[in-house]
Design a protein around this motif. Structure first.
Motif, short mmCIF file in Angstrom:
data_model
loop_
_atom_site.label_atom_id
_atom_site.label_comp_id
_atom_site.label_asym_id
_atom_site.label_seq_id
_atom_site.Cartn_x
_atom_site.Cartn_y
_atom_site.Cartn_z
N GLN A 237 -1.30 -63.02 -71.98
CA GLN A 237 -2.34 -63.18 -72.99
C GLN A 237 -3.39 -62.09 -72.79
O GLN A 237 -3.79 -61.82 -71.67
CB GLN A 237 -3.02 -64.55 -72.86
N LYS A 238 -3.84 -61.49 -73.87
CA LYS A 238 -4.85 -60.45 -73.77
C LYS A 238 -6.25 -61.04 -73.59
O LYS A 238 -6.59 -62.05 -74.21
CB LYS A 238 -4.82 -59.58 -75.03
N GLY A 239 -7.02 -60.39 -72.75
CA GLY A 239 -8.42 -60.73 -72.62
C GLY A 239 -9.25 -59.81 -73.49
O GLY A 239 -8.74 -59.15 -74.40
N ASP A 240 -10.53 -59.73 -73.19
CA ASP A 240 -11.43 -58.91 -74.01
C ASP A 240 -11.32 -57.42 -73.72
O ASP A 240 -11.81 -56.59 -74.49
CB ASP A 240 -12.88 -59.35 -73.78
N TYR B 226 -6.37 -59.40 -68.67
CA TYR B 226 -5.19 -60.17 -69.08
C TYR B 226 -5.17 -61.47 -68.30
O TYR B 226 -5.72 -61.57 -67.21
CB TYR B 226 -3.89 -59.40 -68.76
N TYR B 227 -4.51 -62.47 -68.88
CA TYR B 227 -4.21 -63.66 -68.13
C TYR B 227 -2.83 -64.16 -68.52
O TYR B 227 -2.28 -63.76 -69.55
CB TYR B 227 -5.29 -64.75 -68.30
N SER B 228 -2.30 -65.03 -67.66
CA SER B 228 -0.95 -65.53 -67.87
C SER B 228 -0.94 -67.02 -67.53
O SER B 228 -1.31 -67.41 -66.43
CB SER B 228 0.03 -64.77 -66.97
N MET C 231 -2.72 -67.16 -63.86
CA MET C 231 -3.23 -66.01 -63.12
C MET C 231 -4.00 -65.09 -64.05
O MET C 231 -3.75 -65.08 -65.27
CB MET C 231 -2.07 -65.25 -62.44
N TYR C 232 -4.93 -64.36 -63.49
CA TYR C 232 -5.85 -63.54 -64.27
C TYR C 232 -6.03 -62.16 -63.62
O TYR C 232 -5.89 -62.01 -62.40
CB TYR C 232 -7.24 -64.18 -64.32
N TRP C 233 -6.39 -61.21 -64.44
CA TRP C 233 -6.91 -59.94 -63.96
C TRP C 233 -8.29 -59.72 -64.58
O TRP C 233 -8.45 -59.76 -65.81
CB TRP C 233 -6.00 -58.77 -64.33
N TYR C 234 -9.29 -59.51 -63.70
CA TYR C 234 -10.64 -59.21 -64.13
C TYR C 234 -11.01 -57.82 -63.64
O TYR C 234 -10.56 -57.37 -62.59
CB TYR C 234 -11.65 -60.20 -63.54
N ARG C 235 -11.89 -57.18 -64.37
CA ARG C 235 -12.47 -55.93 -63.93
C ARG C 235 -13.95 -56.17 -63.66
O ARG C 235 -14.64 -56.81 -64.46
CB ARG C 235 -12.29 -54.87 -65.01
#
Lengths: 112, 111
Positions: A56-59, A47-49, A32-36
């Motif tokens: 896990q940290k994204g940019d 973030y993603y998991s 799963m992911y969170w995007y802005r």
């Protein structure tokens, strides 16, 4: 088929406030992911998991926390809302690496 | 650091023409290149994707051309229709889970 449900659809917060966005998926996807999404800036990964309890940290992780409570849910917390936080936050999921990513309808955040 | 660059930012074509959207990347370890489209008020959705084992992928009117040496790939939309008007995002990923998206191209197809 499946669906990704994001709540709330619209979120109005005050500057400095801690805000939580929630996401549920019934695809039984592992990742799963969170995007802005900001106008003119595309989609940026916060973030993603990969699996339950993984994170896990994204940019764009600074200023955010996330939690993968169980396989089907992934929440995002804005630790201290800022005026420039007005954006659409998209939750997404996929079976695994480099596979199709399915997106939710988004939560539109406005900070007053 | 912008790892995936997209151009043009906006593109207008007439119905029936071929629309060409371009993308370039920097990291040679990228090995997965999807294109997503997003209609107004909707979420992004996968349109077509390619892996570098081939330099061309077709799906109906949509074709990806891939140039590994130049680190470029493009989306060609043949016989463009007004219903194709949307924002198109290219992306690139590695053997990890981080798919990096471009900033998008706004495509307008005029009838």
């Amino acid at each position: 088929g499946g669906i990704i449900t994001q709540t709330p659809k619209f979120l109005i917060g005050q500057e400095g406030q801690k805000l939580t966005l929630k996401c549920q998926q019934n695809f039984n996807h592992d990742t799963m992911y969170w995007y802005r999404q900001d106008s003119g800036k595309g989609l940026r990964l916060i973030y993603y998991s990969i699996t339950e309890n993984d994170l896990q940290k994204g940019d764009l992780s600074e200023g955010y926390d996330a939690s993968r409570e169980k396989k089907s849910s992934f929440s995002l917390t804005v630790t201290s809302a800022q005026k420039n936080e007005m954006a659409v936050f998209l939750c997404a999921s996929s079976i695994g690496e480099n596979t199709e990513v399915f997106f939710g309808k988004g939560t539109r955040l406005t900070v007053v | 650091q912008q790892q995936v660059r997209q151009s043009p930012q906006s593109l207008t074509v007439w119905e029936g023409e071929t629309a060409i959207l371009n993308c370039s990347y920097e990291d040679s370890t990228f090995d997965y290149f999807p294109w997503y489209h997003q209609f107004p008020g909707e979420s992004p959705a996968l349109l077509i994707a390619i892996r570098p084992v081939s330099n061309k992928k077709e799906d109906g009117r949509f074709t990806i051309f891939f140039n590994k040496r130049e680190k470029k790939f493009s989306l060609h939309i043949a016989d463009s229709q007004p219903g194709d008007s949307a924002t198109y995002f290219c992306a690139a990923g590695t053997n990890a889970y981080k798919v990096i998206f471009g900033k998008g191209t706004h495509l307008h197809v005029l009838p």
